[in-house]
Design an enzyme around this catalytic site. Structure first.
Site, PDB file in Angstrom:
ATOM      1  N   TYR A 193       0.831  -1.202   0.000  1.00  0.00           N
ATOM      2  CA  TYR A 193       0.000   0.000   0.000  1.00  0.00           C
ATOM      3  C   TYR A 193       0.871   1.260   0.000  1.00  0.00           C
ATOM      4  O   TYR A 193       0.674   2.157  -0.829  1.00  0.00           O
ATOM      5  CB  TYR A 193      -0.943  -0.008   1.202  1.00  0.00           C
ATOM      6  CG  TYR A 193      -1.861   1.187   1.251  1.00  0.00           C
ATOM      7  CD1 TYR A 193      -2.809   1.412   0.253  1.00  0.00           C
ATOM      8  CD2 TYR A 193      -1.795   2.099   2.290  1.00  0.00           C
ATOM      9  CE1 TYR A 193      -3.653   2.502   0.285  1.00  0.00           C
ATOM     10  CE2 TYR A 193      -2.632   3.198   2.335  1.00  0.00           C
ATOM     11  CZ  TYR A 193      -3.557   3.391   1.335  1.00  0.00           C
ATOM     12  OH  TYR A 193      -4.390   4.489   1.370  1.00  0.00           O
ATOM     13  N   LYS A 241       1.207   3.991  -3.265  1.00  0.00           N
ATOM     14  CA  LYS A 241       0.873   5.416  -3.166  1.00  0.00           C
ATOM     15  C   LYS A 241       2.095   6.281  -3.488  1.00  0.00           C
ATOM     16  O   LYS A 241       1.977   7.310  -4.152  1.00  0.00           O
ATOM     17  CB  LYS A 241       0.318   5.748  -1.783  1.00  0.00           C
ATOM     18  CG  LYS A 241      -1.077   5.206  -1.554  1.00  0.00           C
ATOM     19  CD  LYS A 241      -2.095   5.827  -2.498  1.00  0.00           C
ATOM     20  CE  LYS A 241      -3.508   5.475  -2.110  1.00  0.00           C
ATOM     21  NZ  LYS A 241      -4.514   6.193  -2.896  1.00  0.00           N
ATOM     22  N   THR A 277      -9.388   9.649   8.261  1.00  0.00           N
ATOM     23  CA  THR A 277     -10.669  10.300   8.030  1.00  0.00           C
ATOM     24  C   THR A 277     -11.776   9.357   8.481  1.00  0.00           C
ATOM     25  O   THR A 277     -11.659   8.144   8.337  1.00  0.00           O
ATOM     26  CB  THR A 277     -10.832  10.629   6.532  1.00  0.00           C
ATOM     27  OG1 THR A 277      -9.712  11.433   6.125  1.00  0.00           O
ATOM     28  CG2 THR A 277     -12.110  11.383   6.245  1.00  0.00           C
ATOM     29  N   ARG A 321     -11.442   0.604   9.898  1.00  0.00           N
ATOM     30  CA  ARG A 321     -10.582   1.603  10.547  1.00  0.00           C
ATOM     31  C   ARG A 321     -10.951   1.731  12.021  1.00  0.00           C
ATOM     32  O   ARG A 321     -12.055   1.424  12.440  1.00  0.00           O
ATOM     33  CB  ARG A 321     -10.696   2.949   9.848  1.00  0.00           C
ATOM     34  CG  ARG A 321     -10.169   2.892   8.433  1.00  0.00           C
ATOM     35  CD  ARG A 321     -10.460   4.186   7.698  1.00  0.00           C
ATOM     36  NE  ARG A 321     -10.372   3.983   6.281  1.00  0.00           N
ATOM     37  CZ  ARG A 321      -9.464   4.538   5.508  1.00  0.00           C
ATOM     38  NH1 ARG A 321      -8.575   5.350   6.019  1.00  0.00           N
ATOM     39  NH2 ARG A 321      -9.468   4.310   4.218  1.00  0.00           N
TER      40      ARG A 321
END
Length: 189
Positions: free
Chosen positions: A44, A48, A74, A84
């Site tokens: 990951y 990115k 977020t 999350r």
């Protein structure tokens, strides 16, 4: 390629994960990070980082009207199966199940509400700053243990906290420096 050919504005939604387990705190956009290229989180993180690299290359070589936004933690509605920490703690507390805290719970995160994040993304798109990188997130951090306590209090749950081993390469601190977003985008959560 399509955005470049069509002369469209382009935003690459990156992540604070590009900083890895940071040695700089809070993290500024020019910090290059402390990442593992072969650890369990690396697919990951590195994907990115590659996305940022290719976006920057297109800005430089093809005149792409691109910008990069590094999104920090977020949360918001409709995240029931997201996995999350905020949502997992809420679900566990509401179900009377233990809240799983990885490590000792002293690792920190900063949590930004989704509508604030969307405002920041729109501000980045509306600004004519080719190739700019912006951190978007809440500069107020809290420990995972404090978050667990807040969730237990807000839900009135009697759930207990259970400790689990800290995953490899899990960052100990995560907090954005949003000075650039405040100055250029006139944004803060």
């Amino acid at each position: 390629e399509a955005a470049s050919k069509l002369r469209a504005k382009f935003l690459f939604a990156s992540t604070s994960e590009v900083y890895g387990d940071p040695k700089e705190h809070p993290q500024k956009e020019d910090y290059r990070g402390n990442v593992s290229t072969s650890g369990p989180r690396s697919v990951y993180d590195e994907s990115k980082r590659f996305g940022e690299t290719i976006t920057s290359a297109f800005v430089r070589s093809k005149g792409l009207d691109g910008r990069i936004v590094r999104i920090f933690n977020t949360y918001g509605p409709r995240m029931a199966d997201d996995g999350r920490v905020v949502i997992e703690f809420i679900k566990a507390a509401q179900a009377g199940k233990p809240l799983p805290v990885f490590g000792d719970g002293r690792q920190t995160r900063s949590f930004c509400f989704v509508s604030d994040m969307v405002d920041g993304l729109i501000a980045a798109m509306e600004k004519d700053e080719r190739g700019e990188i912006y951190n978007l997130g809440n500069p107020n951090e809290m420990s995972v243990m404090k978050l667990a306590g807040v969730i237990l209090k807000m839900t009135g749950s009697k759930s207990k906290i259970v400790y689990r081993p800290l995953p490899a390469d899990d960052p100990k601190q995560r907090c954005p420096d949003i000075a650039l977003a405040k100055k250029v985008l006139h944004w803060e959560p």
